[in-house]
Write a protein that holds these residues in place. Structure first.
Motif, PDB file in Angstrom:
ATOM      1  N   ILE A 161       0.854  -1.341  -0.304  1.00 11.09           N
ATOM      2  CA  ILE A 161      -0.266   0.113  -0.042  1.00 11.09           C
ATOM      3  C   ILE A 161       1.134   0.828  -0.767  1.00 11.09           C
ATOM      4  O   ILE A 161       1.822   1.243   0.830  1.00 11.09           O
ATOM      5  N   LEU A 162       0.422   2.095  -0.982  1.00  9.02           N
ATOM      6  CA  LEU A 162       1.163   3.294  -1.134  1.00  9.02           C
ATOM      7  C   LEU A 162       0.845   4.490  -1.158  1.00  9.02           C
ATOM      8  O   LEU A 162      -0.497   4.674  -1.614  1.00  9.02           O
ATOM      9  N   THR A 163       0.318   5.421   0.363  1.00 11.27           N
ATOM     10  CA  THR A 163      -0.726   6.820  -0.088  1.00 11.27           C
ATOM     11  C   THR A 163       0.879   7.989   0.186  1.00 11.27           C
ATOM     12  O   THR A 163       2.248   7.949  -0.264  1.00 11.27           O
ATOM     13  N   VAL A 164      -0.229   8.647  -0.025  1.00 13.75           N
ATOM     14  CA  VAL A 164       0.985  10.084  -0.320  1.00 13.75           C
ATOM     15  C   VAL A 164       2.166  10.578   0.507  1.00 13.75           C
ATOM     16  O   VAL A 164       2.698  11.354   0.021  1.00 13.75           O
ATOM     17  N   GLU A 165       1.681  10.061   1.626  1.00 12.70           N
ATOM     18  CA  GLU A 165       2.117  10.391   2.287  1.00 12.70           C
ATOM     19  C   GLU A 165       4.251   9.463   2.031  1.00 12.70           C
ATOM     20  O   GLU A 165       5.283  10.090   2.794  1.00 12.70           O
ATOM     21  N   GLY A 166       3.505   8.667   1.845  1.00 14.71           N
ATOM     22  CA  GLY A 166       4.622   7.502   1.270  1.00 14.71           C
ATOM     23  C   GLY A 166       5.927   8.163  -0.292  1.00 14.71           C
ATOM     24  O   GLY A 166       6.428   7.155  -0.363  1.00 14.71           O
ATOM     25  N   LEU A 167       5.612   8.713  -1.384  1.00 12.19           N
ATOM     26  CA  LEU A 167       5.945   9.300  -1.613  1.00 12.19           C
ATOM     27  C   LEU A 167       6.897  10.268  -1.714  1.00 12.19           C
ATOM     28  O   LEU A 167       7.762  10.020  -2.706  1.00 12.19           O
ATOM     29  N   LYS A 168       7.245  11.364  -0.535  1.00 13.52           N
ATOM     30  CA  LYS A 168       8.213  11.493  -0.007  1.00 13.52           C
ATOM     31  C   LYS A 168       9.263  12.253  -1.609  1.00 13.52           C
ATOM     32  O   LYS A 168      10.152  11.972  -1.729  1.00 13.52           O
ATOM     33  N   ASP A 169       8.968  13.395  -1.303  1.00 13.67           N
ATOM     34  CA  ASP A 169       9.552  14.445  -2.617  1.00 13.67           C
ATOM     35  C   ASP A 169       9.648  13.433  -3.467  1.00 13.67           C
ATOM     36  O   ASP A 169      10.636  13.634  -4.681  1.00 13.67           O
ATOM     37  N   ALA A 170       8.536  12.371  -4.480  1.00 12.92           N
ATOM     38  CA  ALA A 170       8.339  11.956  -5.794  1.00 12.92           C
ATOM     39  C   ALA A 170       8.156  13.685  -6.933  1.00 12.92           C
ATOM     40  O   ALA A 170       7.967  14.199  -6.517  1.00 12.92           O
ATOM     41  N   SER A 171       8.837  12.586  -8.085  1.00 17.06           N
ATOM     42  CA  SER A 171       8.952  14.065  -9.142  1.00 17.06           C
ATOM     43  C   SER A 171       7.238  14.269  -9.069  1.00 17.06           C
ATOM     44  O   SER A 171       7.456  15.994  -9.379  1.00 17.06           O
ATOM     45  N   ILE A 172       6.248  13.524  -9.601  1.00 11.39           N
ATOM     46  CA  ILE A 172       5.009  14.861  -9.555  1.00 11.39           C
ATOM     47  C   ILE A 172       4.790  15.644  -8.598  1.00 11.39           C
ATOM     48  O   ILE A 172       4.394  16.435  -8.708  1.00 11.39           O
ATOM     49  N   GLN A 173       4.994  15.395  -7.571  1.00 15.30           N
ATOM     50  CA  GLN A 173       4.886  16.107  -6.192  1.00 15.30           C
ATOM     51  C   GLN A 173       5.808  17.536  -6.812  1.00 15.30           C
ATOM     52  O   GLN A 173       4.760  18.741  -6.513  1.00 15.30           O
ATOM     53  N   LYS A 174       6.160  17.964  -6.736  1.00 17.58           N
ATOM     54  CA  LYS A 174       7.724  19.107  -7.402  1.00 17.58           C
ATOM     55  C   LYS A 174       6.809  19.434  -9.311  1.00 17.58           C
ATOM     56  O   LYS A 174       6.010  21.158  -8.531  1.00 17.58           O
ATOM     57  N   ALA A 175       6.347  18.627  -9.587  1.00 20.14           N
ATOM     58  CA  ALA A 175       4.920  18.558 -11.043  1.00 20.14           C
ATOM     59  C   ALA A 175       4.285  20.166 -10.596  1.00 20.14           C
ATOM     60  O   ALA A 175       3.720  20.780 -10.911  1.00 20.14           O
ATOM     61  N   PHE A 176       3.733  18.993  -9.812  1.00 20.41           N
ATOM     62  CA  PHE A 176       2.156  19.580  -9.523  1.00 20.41           C
ATOM     63  C   PHE A 176       2.507  21.035  -8.410  1.00 20.41           C
ATOM     64  O   PHE A 176       1.849  21.965  -9.048  1.00 20.41           O
ATOM     65  N   VAL A 177       3.406  21.407  -8.008  1.00 22.30           N
ATOM     66  CA  VAL A 177       3.773  22.983  -7.289  1.00 22.30           C
ATOM     67  C   VAL A 177       4.119  23.824  -8.842  1.00 22.30           C
ATOM     68  O   VAL A 177       3.929  24.704  -8.622  1.00 22.30           O
ATOM     69  N   GLU A 178       5.140  23.168  -9.747  1.00 22.78           N
ATOM     70  CA  GLU A 178       5.701  23.937 -10.365  1.00 22.78           C
ATOM     71  C   GLU A 178       4.755  24.682 -11.564  1.00 22.78           C
ATOM     72  O   GLU A 178       4.576  25.361 -11.724  1.00 22.78           O
TER      73      GLU A 178
END
Length: 154
Positions: free
Chosen positions: A78-95
């Protein structure tokens, strides 16, 4: 006479960590994650599988945790958003401003993260098909799509 179902202690692999929890056979994964483990990234929204705010990854595939019994997750990753740990998609959503109010964001992050792993060469049609599994009431779809495209083929 109606028999009351007892709880059982099970082990779940959540964000790469083996964790024990006592559950009833009828417990829903969304609420086990939120109430027993404090993982509030998966959000209760429609609670019938339409909105996608509760999306988590099960063995790398997006699943709406409001539709899954906790016991169905035994033996799966099981992977939740808390487990992404700075995945590239998180940075892309911000940018790319791929969020507005933020309520749907964790579900979209999970779908987009999975999409980037399963279909790293996804075309516009594939991206659109995958994004249809979630609802953004603020209509941030264009920015979300741009964010996904920015990480594909990298």
């Amino acid at each position: 006479m109606l028999e009351i179902l007892d709880t059982q202690v099970i082990t779940l692999n959540i964000n790469g960590e083996e964790r024990k929890v006592a559950v009833k056979p009828s417990d829903i994964l969304l609420y086990t994650l939120r109430n027993n483990f404090g993982l509030t990234g998966p959000k209760p929204g429609c609670e019938n599988g339409d909105c996608g705010a509760c999306t988590v990854l099960i063995d790398d595939w997006p699943v709406k945790s409001c539709l899954m019994l906790t016991v169905e997750a035994i033996g799966k990753k099981i992977l939740t958003v808390e487990g992404l740990k700075d995945a590239s998609i998180q940075k892309a959503f911000v940018e790319e401003y791929g969020f507005q109010c933020g309520y749907c964001t964790s579900g979209f992050l999970m779908v987009c993260h999975s999409l980037s792993k399963i279909h790293p060469d996804a075309d516009d049609t594939t991206i659109q098909e995958w994004l249809q599994s979630n609802i953004c009431r603020c209509t941030g779809y264009e920015e979300i799509s741009i964010a996904v495209k920015s990480i594909l083929n990298k």
